[in-house]
Design a protein around this motif. Structure first.
Motif, PDB file in Angstrom:
ATOM      1  N   LEU A 204     -10.487 -32.483 -35.861  1.00 38.49           N
ATOM      2  CA  LEU A 204     -10.138 -31.287 -36.618  1.00 38.49           C
ATOM      3  C   LEU A 204      -9.088 -30.487 -35.851  1.00 38.49           C
ATOM      4  N   ARG A 205      -8.153 -29.887 -36.581  1.00 42.21           N
ATOM      5  CA  ARG A 205      -7.157 -29.012 -35.970  1.00 42.21           C
ATOM      6  C   ARG A 205      -6.983 -27.784 -36.857  1.00 42.21           C
TER       7      ARG A 205
ATOM      8  N   TYR B 215      -0.271 -36.893 -38.881  1.00 39.63           N
ATOM      9  CA  TYR B 215      -1.225 -37.962 -38.570  1.00 39.63           C
ATOM     10  C   TYR B 215      -2.367 -37.900 -39.570  1.00 39.63           C
ATOM     11  N   SER B 216      -2.572 -38.979 -40.307  1.00 43.42           N
ATOM     12  CA  SER B 216      -3.463 -38.937 -41.464  1.00 43.42           C
ATOM     13  C   SER B 216      -4.927 -38.694 -41.102  1.00 43.42           C
ATOM     14  N   TYR B 217      -5.329 -38.981 -39.861  1.00 36.69           N
ATOM     15  CA  TYR B 217      -6.734 -38.803 -39.493  1.00 36.69           C
ATOM     16  C   TYR B 217      -7.068 -37.365 -39.091  1.00 36.69           C
ATOM     17  N   ILE B 218      -6.070 -36.484 -39.071  1.00 35.15           N
ATOM     18  CA  ILE B 218      -6.314 -35.085 -38.741  1.00 35.15           C
ATOM     19  C   ILE B 218      -6.719 -34.327 -39.999  1.00 35.15           C
ATOM     20  N   VAL B 219      -7.843 -33.624 -39.926  1.00 34.05           N
ATOM     21  CA  VAL B 219      -8.300 -32.752 -41.009  1.00 34.05           C
ATOM     22  C   VAL B 219      -8.279 -31.331 -40.466  1.00 34.05           C
ATOM     23  N   THR B 220      -7.703 -30.400 -41.212  1.00 40.75           N
ATOM     24  CA  THR B 220      -7.643 -29.020 -40.724  1.00 40.75           C
ATOM     25  C   THR B 220      -9.017 -28.368 -40.806  1.00 40.75           C
ATOM     26  N   THR B 221      -9.194 -27.329 -40.008  1.00 42.94           N
ATOM     27  CA  THR B 221     -10.458 -26.600 -40.043  1.00 42.94           C
ATOM     28  C   THR B 221     -10.676 -25.967 -41.408  1.00 42.94           C
ATOM     29  N   GLN B 222      -9.596 -25.528 -42.046  1.00 44.19           N
ATOM     30  CA  GLN B 222      -9.715 -24.946 -43.383  1.00 44.19           C
ATOM     31  C   GLN B 222     -10.198 -25.993 -44.386  1.00 44.19           C
ATOM     32  N   GLN B 223      -9.646 -27.203 -44.288  1.00 43.98           N
ATOM     33  CA  GLN B 223     -10.092 -28.277 -45.170  1.00 43.98           C
ATOM     34  C   GLN B 223     -11.566 -28.589 -44.949  1.00 43.98           C
ATOM     35  N   PHE B 224     -11.952 -28.713 -43.677  1.00 34.13           N
ATOM     36  CA  PHE B 224     -13.331 -29.067 -43.373  1.00 34.13           C
ATOM     37  C   PHE B 224     -14.287 -27.995 -43.862  1.00 34.13           C
ATOM     38  N   ALA B 225     -13.920 -26.730 -43.694  1.00 35.37           N
ATOM     39  CA  ALA B 225     -14.752 -25.644 -44.202  1.00 35.37           C
ATOM     40  C   ALA B 225     -14.893 -25.759 -45.718  1.00 35.37           C
ATOM     41  N   GLY B 226     -13.803 -26.151 -46.386  1.00 36.33           N
ATOM     42  CA  GLY B 226     -13.856 -26.339 -47.830  1.00 36.33           C
ATOM     43  C   GLY B 226     -14.757 -27.489 -48.225  1.00 36.33           C
TER      44      GLY B 226
ATOM     45  N   ILE C  40     -12.796 -33.261 -28.488  1.00 37.31           N
ATOM     46  CA  ILE C  40     -13.218 -31.912 -28.131  1.00 37.31           C
ATOM     47  C   ILE C  40     -13.301 -31.003 -29.360  1.00 37.31           C
ATOM     48  N   SER C  41     -12.543 -31.334 -30.416  1.00 37.88           N
ATOM     49  CA  SER C  41     -12.601 -30.518 -31.630  1.00 37.88           C
ATOM     50  C   SER C  41     -13.972 -30.586 -32.303  1.00 37.88           C
ATOM     51  N   ASP C  42     -14.755 -31.610 -32.002  1.00 35.82           N
ATOM     52  CA  ASP C  42     -16.128 -31.654 -32.521  1.00 35.82           C
ATOM     53  C   ASP C  42     -16.908 -30.423 -32.068  1.00 35.82           C
ATOM     54  N   PHE C  43     -16.691 -30.050 -30.815  1.00 38.05           N
ATOM     55  CA  PHE C  43     -17.389 -28.904 -30.242  1.00 38.05           C
ATOM     56  C   PHE C  43     -16.700 -27.585 -30.596  1.00 38.05           C
ATOM     57  N   GLU C  44     -15.379 -27.571 -30.478  1.00 41.28           N
ATOM     58  CA  GLU C  44     -14.641 -26.317 -30.658  1.00 41.28           C
ATOM     59  C   GLU C  44     -14.539 -25.879 -32.118  1.00 41.28           C
ATOM     60  N   HIS C  45     -14.400 -26.820 -33.030  1.00 36.72           N
ATOM     61  CA  HIS C  45     -14.179 -26.473 -34.436  1.00 36.72           C
ATOM     62  C   HIS C  45     -15.323 -26.891 -35.365  1.00 36.72           C
TER      63      HIS C  45
ATOM     64  N   ASN D  97     -13.775 -42.808 -44.820  1.00 34.08           N
ATOM     65  CA  ASN D  97     -12.924 -42.268 -43.769  1.00 34.08           C
ATOM     66  C   ASN D  97     -12.111 -41.115 -44.352  1.00 34.08           C
ATOM     67  N   VAL D  98     -12.442 -39.891 -43.986  1.00 38.45           N
ATOM     68  CA  VAL D  98     -11.794 -38.712 -44.570  1.00 38.45           C
ATOM     69  C   VAL D  98     -10.433 -38.490 -43.917  1.00 38.45           C
ATOM     70  N   ARG D  99      -9.415 -38.359 -44.753  1.00 38.20           N
ATOM     71  CA  ARG D  99      -8.056 -38.145 -44.279  1.00 38.20           C
ATOM     72  C   ARG D  99      -7.572 -36.748 -44.658  1.00 38.20           C
ATOM     73  N   GLY D 100      -6.546 -36.295 -43.978  1.00 39.44           N
ATOM     74  CA  GLY D 100      -6.031 -34.962 -44.226  1.00 39.44           C
ATOM     75  C   GLY D 100      -5.474 -34.774 -45.621  1.00 39.44           C
ATOM     76  N   SER D 101      -5.129 -35.872 -46.286  1.00 34.91           N
ATOM     77  CA  SER D 101      -4.560 -35.796 -47.631  1.00 34.91           C
ATOM     78  C   SER D 101      -5.616 -35.672 -48.725  1.00 34.91           C
ATOM     79  N   MET D 102      -6.885 -35.771 -48.368  1.00 33.51           N
ATOM     80  CA  MET D 102      -7.952 -35.742 -49.368  1.00 33.51           C
ATOM     81  C   MET D 102      -8.302 -34.308 -49.753  1.00 33.51           C
ATOM     82  N   THR D 103      -8.080 -33.960 -51.004  1.00 39.79           N
ATOM     83  CA  THR D 103      -8.392 -32.632 -51.498  1.00 39.79           C
ATOM     84  C   THR D 103      -9.849 -32.541 -51.930  1.00 39.79           C
TER      85      THR D 103
END
Length: 259
Positions: free
Chosen positions: A23-24, A30-41, A67-72, A196-202
């Protein structure tokens, strides 16, 4: 991320298992990055009041131990009171930049989340010798158990790769729950599939995955079959280079094991 076109009450969920890697706070090519806003959604959408859900909540899982597992992820999961499963590359813990240390893993554990193994070095298990398999499976489990003080009985296959020999070795090493990245709910041999959740998945797309009438999951399954065919045809190293280019990631020392 585009807003959802459907309400949570219109979902028809199945017991799907979702796989995240990193998460970022900002978007990435990079398709494997999911934003924190997306994950919250995703959490808000899929973990709404259970009275409006037609089935069990999905299982949220994370591979590698970033580390984003812990931080985000941890704060967002705590907000929704959702428990997740974190599969850890044991040999990277506390020794690789950008990945969690033992104190972060203990914090996840103390918050009620499940810790599983993801190998020792993220090697593709079908390519390992018997000695290497022992390191990736048994040694990784024993180290995690020793440092965390609890039993480790789940394993996520690096790269989603496994075969009959790997399945046998996993059972002999003490694992009772095995996860891959094939987008199906159940597989032969008791293996659990994951999307496998990708950043492009709405949110709208995720909703379709939970609606059997949409055909979205069936389409993902077909894509996976094609991917597996290409892996076999091209070989892992060439396929990894192609994968890195398509997914906007430069090939590195771990490209083969991450693809």
């Amino acid at each position: 991320m585009r807003s959802s076109d459907l309400s949570a009450s219109e979902l028809q969920p199945r017991r799907l298992h979702l796989l995240y890697h990193e998460l970022r706070e900002s978007e990435s090519e990079y398709s494997y990055i999911v934003t924190t806003q997306q994950f919250a959604g995703h959490l808000a959408l899929l973990c709404a009041d259970e009275s409006v859900q037609a089935g069990p909540r999905p299982e949220f899982t994370f591979d590698d131990g970033h580390i984003s597992d812990f931080e985000h992820a941890l704060p967002l999961l705590s907000e929704q009171r959702v428990k997740a499963s974190f599969f850890i590359t044991a040999g990277w813990t506390g020794s690789r930049t950008g990945y969690m240390g033992w104190s972060e893993l203990r914090a996840l554990q103390e918050a009620g989340h499940s810790i599983g193994a993801h190998g020792w070095s993220h090697a593709l298990l079908p390519h390992c010798s018997d000695v290497e398999l022992d390191q990736e499976l048994r040694v990784a489990r024993l180290v995690l158990e020793d440092r965390l003080g609890s039993a480790i009985d789940s394993m996520s296959f690096p790269g989603g790769r496994y075969d009959k020999r790997v399945l046998k070795a996993c059972h002999q090493a003490g694992y009772t729950r095995l996860y891959t990245s094939e987008p199906r709910t159940h597989l032969s041999g008791g293996v659990i599939g994951r999307v496998n959740v990708r950043g492009s998945m709405t949110n709208t797309y995720l909703q379709k995955l939970f609606d059997e009438r949409s055909g979205a999951l069936t389409s993902l399954e077909r894509q996976y079959v094609l991917k597996a065919f290409l892996q076999k045809l091209l070989g892992d190293r060439f396929y990894a280079s192609l994968w890195s280019m398509i997914n906007r990631k430069q090939p590195d020392a771990d490209a083969v094991s991450k693809a």
